[in-house]
Design an enzyme around this catalytic site. Sequence first.
Site, PDB file in Angstrom:
ATOM      1  N   ASP A 224       0.634  -1.118   0.125  1.00 31.69           N
ATOM      2  CA  ASP A 224       0.004  -0.156   0.060  1.00 31.69           C
ATOM      3  C   ASP A 224       0.859   0.794   0.152  1.00 31.69           C
ATOM      4  O   ASP A 224       1.670   1.263   0.889  1.00 31.69           O
ATOM      5  CB  ASP A 224      -0.854   0.333   1.046  1.00 31.69           C
ATOM      6  CG  ASP A 224      -2.628   1.096   1.482  1.00 31.69           C
ATOM      7  OD1 ASP A 224      -1.790   1.946   0.435  1.00 31.69           O
ATOM      8  OD2 ASP A 224      -2.503   0.812   2.087  1.00 31.69           O
TER       9      ASP A 224
ATOM     10  N   ASP B  34      -3.422   2.364  -5.827  1.00 35.37           N
ATOM     11  CA  ASP B  34      -1.937   2.677  -5.188  1.00 35.37           C
ATOM     12  C   ASP B  34      -1.925   1.108  -3.581  1.00 35.37           C
ATOM     13  O   ASP B  34      -1.083   1.198  -3.246  1.00 35.37           O
ATOM     14  CB  ASP B  34      -1.802   3.890  -4.124  1.00 35.37           C
ATOM     15  CG  ASP B  34      -3.342   3.961  -3.118  1.00 35.37           C
ATOM     16  OD1 ASP B  34      -4.324   2.884  -3.472  1.00 35.37           O
ATOM     17  OD2 ASP B  34      -3.273   4.955  -2.174  1.00 35.37           O
ATOM     18  N   GLU B  35      -2.856   0.230  -3.953  1.00 40.02           N
ATOM     19  CA  GLU B  35      -2.882  -1.377  -3.356  1.00 40.02           C
ATOM     20  C   GLU B  35      -2.822  -2.009  -4.053  1.00 40.02           C
ATOM     21  O   GLU B  35      -3.475  -2.362  -5.380  1.00 40.02           O
ATOM     22  CB  GLU B  35      -3.297  -0.899  -2.532  1.00 40.02           C
ATOM     23  CG  GLU B  35      -4.402  -0.697  -2.833  1.00 40.02           C
ATOM     24  CD  GLU B  35      -6.049  -0.727  -0.902  1.00 40.02           C
ATOM     25  OE1 GLU B  35      -5.302  -1.031  -0.180  1.00 40.02           O
ATOM     26  OE2 GLU B  35      -6.628  -0.302  -0.513  1.00 40.02           O
TER      27      GLU B  35
END
Length: 418
Positions: free
Chosen positions: A11, A101-102
Amino acid sequence: METLATILHADLDAFYASVEQLLDPNLRGRPIAVGGGVVLAASYEAKAFGVHGGMSGRKARELCPQLLFVGGHFDDYQRLGDAAIAILGDFTPLVERISIDEAFADVAGCTHLFGTPADIAATIRERVRNELGLPISIGVARTKHLAKIASQVAKPDGLVVVDPAHELDFLHDLPVGLMWGVGPVTEARLKERGILTIGQLANTPGHSIERLLGRAAGEKLRSLAWNRDPRRIRTQHRARSAGAQSALGRQPAIEGVFVPAVLQLADRVASRLRAKALAGWTVTVRVRFADMRAVTRSATLEAPVAATIVLAEIATRLVRIALADHPRETVITLVAVCVSHLHKEREIQLDLPLGLPDEKWRPGACQGTARQSADRAMDLIRQRFGRDAVGYATAALDRRRSVSDAFRELAQKDLDES
């Protein structure tokens, strides 16, 4: 279930704000927020003052007078997010991306090439930092749920590996709010019963949790509290629903606020459906009030929907019903629109003008075909000239001054389910 900790959850930390600080070194170490009227993302320096996503700009400035608001660099968000996820793909093909983003990754099959899962995670973090200049936190565990919790514990910019022999020792001392599926409302309900940690939740009788949260949610959370999570990494899945939500800050529960917001969300959702040649039979809306309590309303249609205006009209009607059912609620903080029971679009069979109450929502009716033709024309224009080239007037006029439409597309929470 695997006996080794081979699941990674990676993350990127405070991603949008971190990208802004990367692009402008003068912002590093300073409290910044992306957005304006509403905080869309905050740096860790701002979070230290209590600033968080979804908060109104006015409240954020009260908490942090030195807060700097910045605009968004949308192409860079996408470019850097893609590059970070690609680094995971250099180690294993089993990567499940869950947002810009993860992502999860299963490295069980590549330890003989790259070392232990902890070594792989450390190498990924080093590469993201050296190649992209961004901080990333990684959790390593035996299950997806525990890996995600471990990455939260690792923040900011850290690595946590959970030993399979001591999973419950690690898990049960943590606050219940870290669990996947425990939002502010659920956390508050559990706190009222004196349940503050995951261990307390695990040791609460099942019937008590089910009475408090409902049978399905109660069973799921108790299983996760004992780290029973059989889910595997899925690199591909078929969407059963498509949706989006928008944080509004604290706004009056009036049509001038929620109608334009619903139209913007309907435009997003319907555009995604049409791009995949999908349509859905059920429309659901969610409205969140000032105390973070949320309500949902849904309707199953006689014909599947993929037209923007049709979806917006149905969703707006459902929001009105939700607010009418809660007349004492005068403030809304979030609205969401979701379309489920998806199927591939079929050839449209034209309808006779019979004067049915829902005729304008039927794709084969005269008004329905006109709306779909307008949507197709807009889709083609946007493909060639960009999304901002054309849009519906109500949504375009109401765009919050500091929140670009391009950022909304990246920042809105994707509600697709597998």
